[in-house]
Design an enzyme around this catalytic site. Structure first.
Site, PDB file in Angstrom:
ATOM      1  N   TRP A 325       0.839  -1.203   0.000  1.00 50.16           N
ATOM      2  CA  TRP A 325       0.000   0.000   0.000  1.00 50.16           C
ATOM      3  C   TRP A 325       0.876   1.256   0.000  1.00 50.16           C
ATOM      4  O   TRP A 325       0.521   2.274  -0.614  1.00 50.16           O
ATOM      5  CB  TRP A 325      -0.897   0.003   1.239  1.00 50.16           C
ATOM      6  CG  TRP A 325      -1.742   1.238   1.399  1.00 50.16           C
ATOM      7  CD1 TRP A 325      -2.998   1.450   0.917  1.00 50.16           C
ATOM      8  CD2 TRP A 325      -1.389   2.439   2.106  1.00 50.16           C
ATOM      9  NE1 TRP A 325      -3.451   2.706   1.275  1.00 50.16           N
ATOM     10  CE2 TRP A 325      -2.482   3.335   2.000  1.00 50.16           C
ATOM     11  CE3 TRP A 325      -0.266   2.857   2.818  1.00 50.16           C
ATOM     12  CZ2 TRP A 325      -2.473   4.597   2.587  1.00 50.16           C
ATOM     13  CZ3 TRP A 325      -0.254   4.114   3.392  1.00 50.16           C
ATOM     14  CH2 TRP A 325      -1.355   4.967   3.279  1.00 50.16           C
ATOM     15  N   HIS A 326       2.035   1.178   0.650  1.00 47.88           N
ATOM     16  CA  HIS A 326       2.888   2.356   0.773  1.00 47.88           C
ATOM     17  C   HIS A 326       3.603   2.722  -0.520  1.00 47.88           C
ATOM     18  O   HIS A 326       3.982   3.881  -0.701  1.00 47.88           O
ATOM     19  CB  HIS A 326       3.929   2.146   1.879  1.00 47.88           C
ATOM     20  CG  HIS A 326       3.371   2.288   3.260  1.00 47.88           C
ATOM     21  ND1 HIS A 326       2.787   1.244   3.931  1.00 47.88           N
ATOM     22  CD2 HIS A 326       3.297   3.356   4.094  1.00 47.88           C
ATOM     23  CE1 HIS A 326       2.381   1.661   5.114  1.00 47.88           C
ATOM     24  NE2 HIS A 326       2.669   2.937   5.238  1.00 47.88           N
ATOM     25  N   GLY A 327       3.794   1.778  -1.403  1.00 44.81           N
ATOM     26  CA  GLY A 327       4.473   2.148  -2.632  1.00 44.81           C
ATOM     27  C   GLY A 327       4.759   0.961  -3.533  1.00 44.81           C
ATOM     28  O   GLY A 327       4.796  -0.191  -3.084  1.00 44.81           O
ATOM     29  N   PHE A 479       2.298   8.468  -1.086  1.00 45.69           N
ATOM     30  CA  PHE A 479       1.578   7.200  -0.922  1.00 45.69           C
ATOM     31  C   PHE A 479       0.104   7.365  -1.186  1.00 45.69           C
ATOM     32  O   PHE A 479      -0.610   6.398  -1.299  1.00 45.69           O
ATOM     33  CB  PHE A 479       1.786   6.646   0.493  1.00 45.69           C
ATOM     34  CG  PHE A 479       3.248   6.515   0.871  1.00 45.69           C
ATOM     35  CD1 PHE A 479       4.155   6.015  -0.041  1.00 45.69           C
ATOM     36  CD2 PHE A 479       3.705   6.880   2.125  1.00 45.69           C
ATOM     37  CE1 PHE A 479       5.491   5.901   0.293  1.00 45.69           C
ATOM     38  CE2 PHE A 479       5.037   6.751   2.463  1.00 45.69           C
ATOM     39  CZ  PHE A 479       5.938   6.258   1.555  1.00 45.69           C
TER      40      PHE A 479
END
Length: 479
Positions: A325-327, A479
């Site tokens: 989800w963060h990258g 993000f």
């Protein structure tokens, strides 16, 4: 529009005055002001991406109304999956398209096949990961009949686009935030003052702590091959405080700004670096995201119920998805896997709910056992952040390898005393306020008015002083 910019310093008072002095007699007008202000706030980066928020809002608003009327299970599931696919489809395209294409090419090259697919020059819309999850929570809760779908379109638009938390959270649940748009808000002086205090503390975290640490973290990470293990470890420490000051500072400003308009957002950070194990850390770090994954992914998968294999699988799924989800980078997936490995022994040993109280709850200082636990948890977190900050997997592995070399025991070549002193003072204040919801509410500030206002003036002076330096964009905007 950055919270720590002149633009926002002009924007916020204008919206505040319109909201409380022009639209104060009419609830719908108040909500319209918030919707327009939120769209201006978001469009300040790139007005073209406003269409994504509006389209997502229309889809989920319409699906919510249809779910209310529909009783047939298969149709309800179709409506739910339509919302999920539309929202995650946009997120996947803008955030992960090139990642999957590049790895597709790499996989075929490994098998001896050469292909030349087209990648796209895609601009990631600011905050898409946050408002996507916020709208999804609404549809899922309506589907589960935990929430009555709204028929107030303006309130729904305001819920999706609420500018204080639009681009970097906290990720609010519809069950908490949406009902607040139905109720007439009345100006509360004490709430506004508390909001201003929280904004000030958030600006201090961001401008003074995070941006100061960023200067040296960037210098060390960007040229890591030039430095000794001790210097690289110090660089990891600087990034550890940079990301905490940056993201928790944003959350504080967002929550404080919301309080200025009569809204209460959920706490997003609860002094995570005082955690005594990784499980406690994840109950205190980015709480809105952790609880979102817990409620909408981990528990539906079975959570900690079932066989040991199921528990291990669910733990890795939740942390890998959280990392991804963060990258769109393997470093984030590695960061998630590493945290899963940290967490597994606690979960399998049924010790993941051990520390539910505040550390050193009835004393000024922690005892020896608590001190050792906090230090070990903190060091594990620092090492995991290396993957989060590194450019790629090779960079992360070489960085960690050099840290654990014999040069770890040499004197760092970069050791800015002023930044280190700021970090120490910052953590002392955080420690003194750990029993409160926010550090600036620490009891020592409430007892003495002169001390309290002196503290506020010092914070304002430091923010203004450090604002003259090169400002850094908030980390979580990417993000």
């Amino acid at each position: 529009m950055l919270f720590n910019s002149i633009d926002f310093a002009i924007f916020l008072p204008i919206v505040f005055l319109l909201y409380w002095f022009v639209a104060n007699r009419n609830l719908k007008l108040q909500n319209i002001v918030l919707v327009l202000a939120s769209y201006i706030f978001y469009g300040w980066w790139d007005y073209r991406f406003l269409a994504l928020i509006v389209f997502s809002s229309l889809v989920d608003y319409g699906i919510g109304l249809k779910l209310k009327k529909e009783e047939k299970l298969t149709t309800r599931k179709t409506l739910l999956w339509t919302s999920i696919l539309v929202n995650l489809g946009f997120l996947g395209f803008f955030k992960y398209y090139n990642f999957f294409v590049d790895n597709f090419v790499t996989a075929f090259s490994f098998l001896g096949q050469s292909i030349q697919p087209n990648t796209l020059d895609i601009i990631l819309p600011v905050g898409i990961s946050f408002y996507t999850f916020q709208t999804l929570s609404y549809t899922i809760d309506v589907y589960k009949r935990k929430l009555e779908p709204t028929q107030d379109f303006v309130s729904f638009l305001a819920f999706v686009s609420f500018f204080p938390q639009l681009v970097a959270g906290p990720i609010e649940r519809a069950t908490n935030l949406l009902p607040q748009f139905y109720k007439k808000r009345h100006f509360d002086y004490s709430e506004a003052v508390d909001g201003c205090k929280q904004i000030l503390w958030g600006l201090f975290k961001k401008v003074v702590i995070a941006d100061s640490c960023a200067e040296y973290a960037n210098q060390i990470f960007n040229s890591s091959f030039e430095y000794s293990g001790s210097t690289l470890f110090l660089g990891a420490l600087f990034f550890t405080f940079q990301i905490y000051g940056d993201f928790s500072g944003y959350s504080d400003i967002a929550i404080g700004t919301a309080r200025l308009f009569g809204f209460n957002l959920k706490q997003n950070f609860a002094f995570p670096y005082f955690s005594r194990d990784i499980a406690e850390f994840w109950r205190r770090w980015h709480i809105s995201l952790s609880t979102w994954f817990r409620d909408y992914l981990y528990i539906p998968l079975g959570g900690s119920r079932g066989s040991s294999w199921s528990k291990v699988r669910n733990t890795f799924v939740i942390f890998i998805v959280s990392g991804f989800w963060h990258g769109a980078n393997w470093t984030f997936i590695a960061w998630g896997c590493l945290n899963a490995l940290y967490f597994l022994p606690l979960m399998l040993g049924k010790r993941n709910r051990k520390h539910l109280n505040t550390v050193a709850q009835n004393s000024v200082l922690p005892n020896l056992k608590e001190s050792v636990s906090m230090l070990l948890t903190f060091l594990l977190t620092v090492l995991a952040w290396v993957f989060f900050r590194a450019d790629n997997m090779d960079h992360a592995i070489s960085y960690l390898s050099e840290i654990f070399s014999e040069t770890l025991f040499t004197l760092p070549t970069i050791r800015p005393k002023d930044v280190i002193i700021l970090i120490v003072v910052f953590m002392i204040i955080e420690w003194m306020g750990r029993a409160q919801q926010y550090a600036i509410e620490a009891m020592f500030l409430k007892k003495n008015r002169v001390l309290r206002w002196s503290f506020y003036m010092i914070l304002i002076a430091l923010v203004l002083m450090f604002s003259n330096e090169t400002s850094q964009e908030f980390i979580y905007f990417q993000f």
